[in-house]
Design an enzyme around this catalytic site. Structure first.
Site, mmCIF file in Angstrom:
data_model
loop_
_atom_site.group_PDB
_atom_site.id
_atom_site.type_symbol
_atom_site.label_atom_id
_atom_site.label_comp_id
_atom_site.label_asym_id
_atom_site.label_seq_id
_atom_site.Cartn_x
_atom_site.Cartn_y
_atom_site.Cartn_z
ATOM 1 N N GLY A 124 20.228 18.893 11.838
ATOM 2 C CA GLY A 124 20.166 18.521 10.425
ATOM 3 C C GLY A 124 20.210 19.743 9.526
ATOM 4 C CD GLU A 128 18.902 19.766 2.106
ATOM 5 O OE1 GLU A 128 18.831 19.756 0.859
ATOM 6 O OE2 GLU A 128 18.048 20.289 2.840
ATOM 7 C CB SER A 177 30.605 24.389 1.413
ATOM 8 O OG SER A 177 31.547 23.406 1.761
ATOM 9 C CD GLU A 208 30.100 22.644 13.502
ATOM 10 O OE1 GLU A 208 29.810 23.843 13.288
ATOM 11 O OE2 GLU A 208 29.382 21.855 14.114
ATOM 12 C CG ASP A 220 39.346 24.858 0.865
ATOM 13 O OD1 ASP A 220 40.516 25.062 1.196
ATOM 14 O OD2 ASP A 220 38.979 23.861 0.195
HETATM 15 C C1 LIG Z 1 31.578 12.791 10.398
HETATM 16 C C2 LIG Z 1 30.781 13.987 9.985
HETATM 17 C C3 LIG Z 1 29.809 14.507 10.837
HETATM 18 C C4 LIG Z 1 29.012 15.593 10.416
HETATM 19 N N1 LIG Z 1 28.007 16.047 11.246
HETATM 20 C C5 LIG Z 1 27.105 16.952 10.756
HETATM 21 C C6 LIG Z 1 25.961 17.309 11.530
HETATM 22 O O1 LIG Z 1 25.779 16.858 12.657
HETATM 23 N N2 LIG Z 1 25.040 18.151 10.972
HETATM 24 C C7 LIG Z 1 25.202 18.680 9.707
HETATM 25 O O2 LIG Z 1 24.333 19.435 9.281
HETATM 26 N N3 LIG Z 1 26.302 18.381 8.980
HETATM 27 C C8 LIG Z 1 27.245 17.527 9.457
HETATM 28 N N4 LIG Z 1 28.348 17.177 8.700
HETATM 29 C C9 LIG Z 1 28.469 17.706 7.337
HETATM 30 C C10 LIG Z 1 29.557 18.748 7.161
HETATM 31 O O3 LIG Z 1 29.218 19.939 7.805
HETATM 32 C C11 LIG Z 1 29.801 18.920 5.656
HETATM 33 O O4 LIG Z 1 30.457 17.745 5.233
HETATM 34 C C12 LIG Z 1 30.605 20.148 5.322
HETATM 35 O O5 LIG Z 1 29.811 21.303 5.484
HETATM 36 C C13 LIG Z 1 31.160 20.139 3.892
HETATM 37 O O6 LIG Z 1 30.160 19.880 2.976
HETATM 38 P P1 LIG Z 1 30.393 18.743 1.849
HETATM 39 O O7 LIG Z 1 30.834 17.497 2.537
HETATM 40 O O8 LIG Z 1 29.153 18.694 1.037
HETATM 41 O O9 LIG Z 1 31.603 19.245 1.012
HETATM 42 P P2 LIG Z 1 31.563 20.313 -0.209
HETATM 43 O O10 LIG Z 1 30.809 21.511 0.219
HETATM 44 O O11 LIG Z 1 31.139 19.611 -1.439
HETATM 45 O O12 LIG Z 1 33.113 20.677 -0.316
HETATM 46 C C14 LIG Z 1 34.047 19.823 -0.985
HETATM 47 C C15 LIG Z 1 35.345 20.607 -1.168
HETATM 48 O O13 LIG Z 1 35.094 21.780 -1.932
HETATM 49 C C16 LIG Z 1 35.520 22.935 -1.242
HETATM 50 N N5 LIG Z 1 34.577 24.021 -1.530
HETATM 51 C C17 LIG Z 1 33.243 24.037 -1.349
HETATM 52 N N6 LIG Z 1 32.717 25.215 -1.739
HETATM 53 C C18 LIG Z 1 33.748 25.967 -2.194
HETATM 54 C C19 LIG Z 1 33.861 27.289 -2.726
HETATM 55 N N7 LIG Z 1 32.790 28.081 -2.871
HETATM 56 N N8 LIG Z 1 35.085 27.718 -3.091
HETATM 57 C C20 LIG Z 1 36.182 26.935 -2.943
HETATM 58 N N9 LIG Z 1 36.148 25.690 -2.439
HETATM 59 C C21 LIG Z 1 34.942 25.202 -2.063
HETATM 60 C C22 LIG Z 1 35.496 22.548 0.234
HETATM 61 O O14 LIG Z 1 36.378 23.341 0.996
HETATM 62 C C23 LIG Z 1 35.945 21.093 0.155
HETATM 63 O O15 LIG Z 1 37.335 21.025 0.077
HETATM 64 C C24 LIG Z 1 29.220 16.166 9.135
HETATM 65 C C25 LIG Z 1 30.248 15.671 8.303
HETATM 66 C C26 LIG Z 1 31.014 14.606 8.715
HETATM 67 C C27 LIG Z 1 32.082 14.078 7.804
#
Ligand SMILES: Cc1cc2nc3c(=O)[nH]c(=O)nc-3n(C[C@H](O)[C@H](O)[C@H](O)COP(=O)(O)OP(=O)(O)OC[C@H]3O[C@@H](n4cnc5c(N)ncnc54)[C@H](O)[C@@H]3O)c2cc1C
Length: 388
Positions: free
Chosen positions: A135, A138, A143, A368, A372
Site C-alpha cells: 500500500g 493514495e 506519481s 510502477e 512519463d
Molecule cells: C490496476 C492497478 C493496480 C495497482 N496496484 C498498485 C499497488 O499494488 N500498490 C500501489 O501502491 N499502487 C498501485 N497502483 C497505483 C499506481 O502505481 C498509480 O496509479 C501510479 O503511480 C500513477 O498514479 P496516479 O494514478 O495517481 O496518476 P497521476 O500521478 O495522477 O498521473 C496522471 C498523469 O499525469 C502524469 N504525471 C504525473 N506527475 C507528473 C509530472 N510531475 N510531470 C508530468 N506528468 C506527470 C502521469 O504520467 C500520468 O500520465 C495500481 C494501479 C492500477 C491501475
C-alpha cells in the site's frame, strides 16, 4: 492455436544457462496448461483471480524467485526475469500477483524486516499459503509519492495509523499489507494484518484493464500496531522506491512476455486468414507490421537480458531499470495494438488474447512509475537537471 514455443530471433537461448531455460520452460508449460484455459472466465468476472493456483505458484518457486532462504527459490535475476516474462505471456494479472507478492511484499520484509518478521511471513508467502499487498498509492498521491497523507503516530510503545491507500493489488485478499506511512522520522513501512481493528479493504470494480486481478482500497482508521510490526531496517522514501525498483525490473521482462503472446497470435492468425485469394500474412503491409513487432521484441529481450546480468553483478542503476520498463511496456503496448488490428473483428472478442493484453498493458504503462515519470527519471539522469 498451435503451442507457444517462444520468440528467439537472435538465438538468445545460447546465452542462457540450463537452469534459466528450465525455469522459463517450466513456467511456460504451467501457463499454457493450467492458467490460459481459465483466463477468459476470470476476465469476464470483474476482478477475480484463480486463487486455487496460488499454492501451485508457490510450489513452483514463483514468489520471491530471486530471494534466498526462508523457502524462496534463490534463483538468479535472469531466471527471475524469465519467470516474469512467462507469467505475463499468460496475463498481466498473473504477473502482477507474483510481482506484488515477491518484489513488493517479500522483498521489503527480506531486506528491511526483523528476524521475527522474516520467520513469521516469508515461508508462508513463498509457499503461497499467505498473501501480501503493498500500500503506497493514495487517492491523491500517485506519481507524487511524497504527497502521501497516511500517518503513523507513536502511542506508548506502539503506533496508530490513519489514512487510506488506493489501487492496491490483492488488497482484499491479503493476510498482510505493507503500508507506507509518514512518521516524525520520515516514511516508514508497517505490516498490517487483515484482522487489525480499524483496517478495511474494499474492492474497486468496473476496471477495463487487469480484470483478472483484485484491486482494492485500504482504509486505516485508528489502527493500533505494536512497534514489532514496523519494518526496522529502512526510513524515508528509499524504502518503497527500492521495492518499486525490484518490481519494475520484473515488469520490463513481463512486458516481453505479453508482446510475444500478441506477436505469436498475430503471426499464426495472419498465416491462416485468407484475404483476396491468399493469406493475410502474404500482404506487404502485414509483413511490415510483423517485422516491426519481431524487431521490437528482440530489442526488448536484449535490454532485459543485459539488465539481468548487470543486476546479478550488482551493477544495476535504477535509471537503467526505468529505461527498460519505459521502453518494453511501450513496445508491448504498440505490439498488442497492432496485433489486435491484424485480427480484424476477431481481435475484439475474448477468443483471442491481443485485446486483453492491450488493455492490461494500459495499466502496466501507468503503474510502477508511469511512462512519463520514467522519462523524467531518465531525463534527470542524463542532464543532471531535475524536471520531476
Ligand atoms: C490496476 C492497478 C493496480 C495497482 N496496484 C498498485 C499497488 O499494488 N500498490 C500501489 O501502491 N499502487 C498501485 N497502483 C497505483 C499506481 O502505481 C498509480 O496509479 C501510479 O503511480 C500513477 O498514479 P496516479 O494514478 O495517481 O496518476 P497521476 O500521478 O495522477 O498521473 C496522471 C498523469 O499525469 C502524469 N504525471 C504525473 N506527475 C507528473 C509530472 N510531475 N510531470 C508530468 N506528468 C506527470 C502521469 O504520467 C500520468 O500520465 C495500481 C494501479 C492500477 C491501475
Amino acid at each position: 492455436m498451435a503451442e507457444f514455443t517462444g520468440v528467439d530471433f537472435l538465438h538468445l537461448d545460447e546465452l542462457l544457462s540450463d537452469e534459466e531455460k528450465l525455469a522459463r520452460d517450466t513456467v511456460r508449460e504451467f501457463v499454457s496448461k493450467e492458467f490460459l484455459p481459465l483466463i477468459r472466465e476470470h476476465v469476464r468476472q470483474d476482478g477475480s483471480f484463480p486463487m486455487h493456483l496460488v499454492p501451485e505458484l508457490g510450489a513452483l518457486g514463483l514468489f520471491g524467485t530471486n530471494l534466498h532462504g526462508y523457502g524462496c527459490a534463490g534463483m538468479n535475476n535472469v531466471a527471475y526475469g524469465l519467470v516474469m516474462q512467462e507469467l505475463e505471456r499468460g496475463d498481466s494479472g498473473l504477473r502482477s500477483f507474483a510481482s506484488v507478492q515477491g518484489s513488493l511484499v517479500m522483498f521489503p520484509i527480506h531486506s528491511y524486516g526483523s528476524d521475527a518478521q522474516k520467520e513469521r511471513w516469508l515461508p508462508p508467502l513463498a509457499a503461497g499459503n499467505a498473501i501480501g499487498c503493498f500500500g503506497l498509492t493514495e487517492p491523491n498521491a500517485g506519481s507524487h509519492v511524497a504527497g502521501m497523507l497516511t500517518k503513523a503516530v507513536r502511542k506508548g510503545d506502539g503506533w496508530v495509523l490513519n489514512g487510506s491507500k488506493y489501487w492496491i493489488t490483492n488488497g482484499s485478499l491479503a493476510d498482510v499489507s505493507i503500508v507506507w506511512a509518514k512518521t516524525e522520522e520520515g516514511v516508514q513501512g508497517f505490516l498490517v494484518e487483515r484482522d487489525r481493528k480499524g483496517f478495511e479493504a474494499r474492492d474497486i470494480k468496473g476496471k477495463f484493464s487487469l480484470r483478472a486481478s483484485v484491486t482494492s482500497e485500504l482504509v486505516l482508521q485508528d489502527v493500533e500496531l505494536p512497534d514489532e510490526n514496523r519494518l526496522p531496517g529502512v526510513q524515508g522514501l528509499r524504502g518503497p522506491l527500492s521495492c518499486l525498483n525490484q518490481a519494475r525490473y520484473g515488469i520490463a521482462w513481463g512486458a516481453v512476455g505479453a508482446a510475444m503472446a500478441c506477436y505469436d497470435e498475430a503471426l499464426q492468425y495472419t498465416r491462416e486468414r485468407a484475404v483476396q485469394g491468399g493469406p493475410l500474412a502474404g500482404k506487404q503491409l502485414t509483413q511490415e507490421r510483423l517485422v516491426a513487432m519481431l524487431t521490437e521484441i528482440t530489442k526488448a529481450q536484449l535490454l532485459v537480458l543485459r539488465l539481468g546480468r548487470m543486476k546479478d553483478e550488482g551493477n544495476l542503476h535504477h535509471a537503467m531499470v526505468s529505461m527498460a520498463k519505459r521502453n518494453n511496456v511501450n513496445a508491448a503496448l504498440e505490439i498488442a495494438r497492432a496485433a489486435r488490428d491484424l485480427l480484424g473483428a476477431n481481435g475484439i472478442v475474448d477468443d483471442y488474447q491481443a485485446m486483453r493484453h492491450m488493455v492490461n498493458l494500459e495499466t502496466v504503462r501507468t503503474y510502477e512509475g508511469t511512462h512519463d515519470i520514467h522519462t523524467l527519471i531518465l531525463g534527470e539522469h542524463i542532464t543532471g537537471i531535475r524536471a520531476l
